[in-house]
Design a protein around this motif. Structure first.
Motif, PDB file in Angstrom:
ATOM      1  N   THR A  79      -3.669   6.066 -11.388  1.00 58.46           N
ATOM      2  CA  THR A  79      -2.717   6.490 -10.371  1.00 58.46           C
ATOM      3  C   THR A  79      -2.480   7.988 -10.525  1.00 58.46           C
ATOM      4  N   ALA A 115      -0.727  11.575 -10.777  1.00 57.12           N
ATOM      5  CA  ALA A 115       0.571  11.968 -11.324  1.00 57.12           C
ATOM      6  C   ALA A 115       1.506  12.407 -10.204  1.00 57.12           C
ATOM      7  N   ALA A 116       2.793  12.121 -10.401  1.00 59.57           N
ATOM      8  CA  ALA A 116       3.824  12.672  -9.519  1.00 59.57           C
ATOM      9  C   ALA A 116       4.232  13.994 -10.150  1.00 59.57           C
ATOM     10  N   GLN A 131       6.482  16.024 -14.485  1.00 60.98           N
ATOM     11  CA  GLN A 131       5.243  15.297 -14.209  1.00 60.98           C
ATOM     12  C   GLN A 131       5.390  13.890 -14.780  1.00 60.98           C
ATOM     13  N   GLN A 177       3.285  10.118 -14.929  1.00 55.51           N
ATOM     14  CA  GLN A 177       2.020   9.453 -14.634  1.00 55.51           C
ATOM     15  C   GLN A 177       1.865   8.190 -15.459  1.00 55.51           C
ATOM     16  N   ARG A 178       1.328   7.153 -14.820  1.00 61.98           N
ATOM     17  CA  ARG A 178       0.978   5.926 -15.541  1.00 61.98           C
ATOM     18  C   ARG A 178      -0.355   6.163 -16.242  1.00 61.98           C
ATOM     19  N   LEU A 218       4.122   4.991 -19.360  1.00 61.68           N
ATOM     20  CA  LEU A 218       4.512   6.006 -18.391  1.00 61.68           C
ATOM     21  C   LEU A 218       4.682   7.313 -19.169  1.00 61.68           C
ATOM     22  N   THR A 265       9.029   0.228  -8.973  1.00 66.50           N
ATOM     23  CA  THR A 265       9.039   1.681  -8.837  1.00 66.50           C
ATOM     24  C   THR A 265       9.884   2.317  -9.934  1.00 66.50           C
ATOM     25  N   THR A 287       7.454   7.152  -9.082  1.00 67.50           N
ATOM     26  CA  THR A 287       6.082   6.651  -9.234  1.00 67.50           C
ATOM     27  C   THR A 287       6.039   5.178  -8.916  1.00 67.50           C
TER      28      THR A 287
END
Length: 133
Positions: free
Chosen positions: A31, A33-34, A49, A51-52, A58, A111, A133
């Motif tokens: 997935t 990254a946010a 940042q 990210q999974r 996480l 989420t 995320t």
């Protein structure tokens, strides 16, 4: 013109290999990254940042780059995931006036709403940034 007997076997095999070559990378990708950038109350820049990772955790990275570029400045940092505290501590800026913290956690179901805050008590500057995320 002579056609080899192996063409009827090799052509379908090449098509199958090509098809799997296109499908596997899409399935293997993680997935994205946010990544969120923000500005703090007195002009410093913040970055979050989330990210999974492949192992299911996480990964959270939060940092602030002070506009004054002063080293040795203490900040109180808090990171929440779905309103649960996942990190609370002090961070001290390095020579370029920035700090960063990294934390790997077990993600919540569904989420994840990650909120990171930092406060510099010496100047009163505050930073607050969110990622989903």
């Amino acid at each position: 013109m002579r056609i080899s007997r192996s063409v009827p076997v090799l052509l379908p095999a090449a098509l199958v290999i090509g098809l799997f070559g296109m499908v596997i990378p899409a399935q293997a990708s993680t997935t994205p990254a946010a990544v969120v950038n923000g500005t703090c109350s007195k002009g410093s820049l913040s970055n979050l940042q989330v990210q999974r990772e492949d192992n299911g955790t996480l990964s959270i990275d939060f940092g602030v780059d002070m506009s004054a570029h002063t080293s040795g400045v203490s900040w109180v940092v808090k990171v929440m995931d779905n309103r649960s505290m996942v990190y609370k501590g002090n961070a001290v800026t390095i020579s370029d006036g920035s700090f960063s913290i990294s934390k790997a956690i077990a993600p919540k179901t569904g989420t994840n709403h990650v909120v990171a805050t930092a406060r510099n008590f010496a100047t009163g500057e505050t930073c607050k940034i969110r990622a989903v995320t």
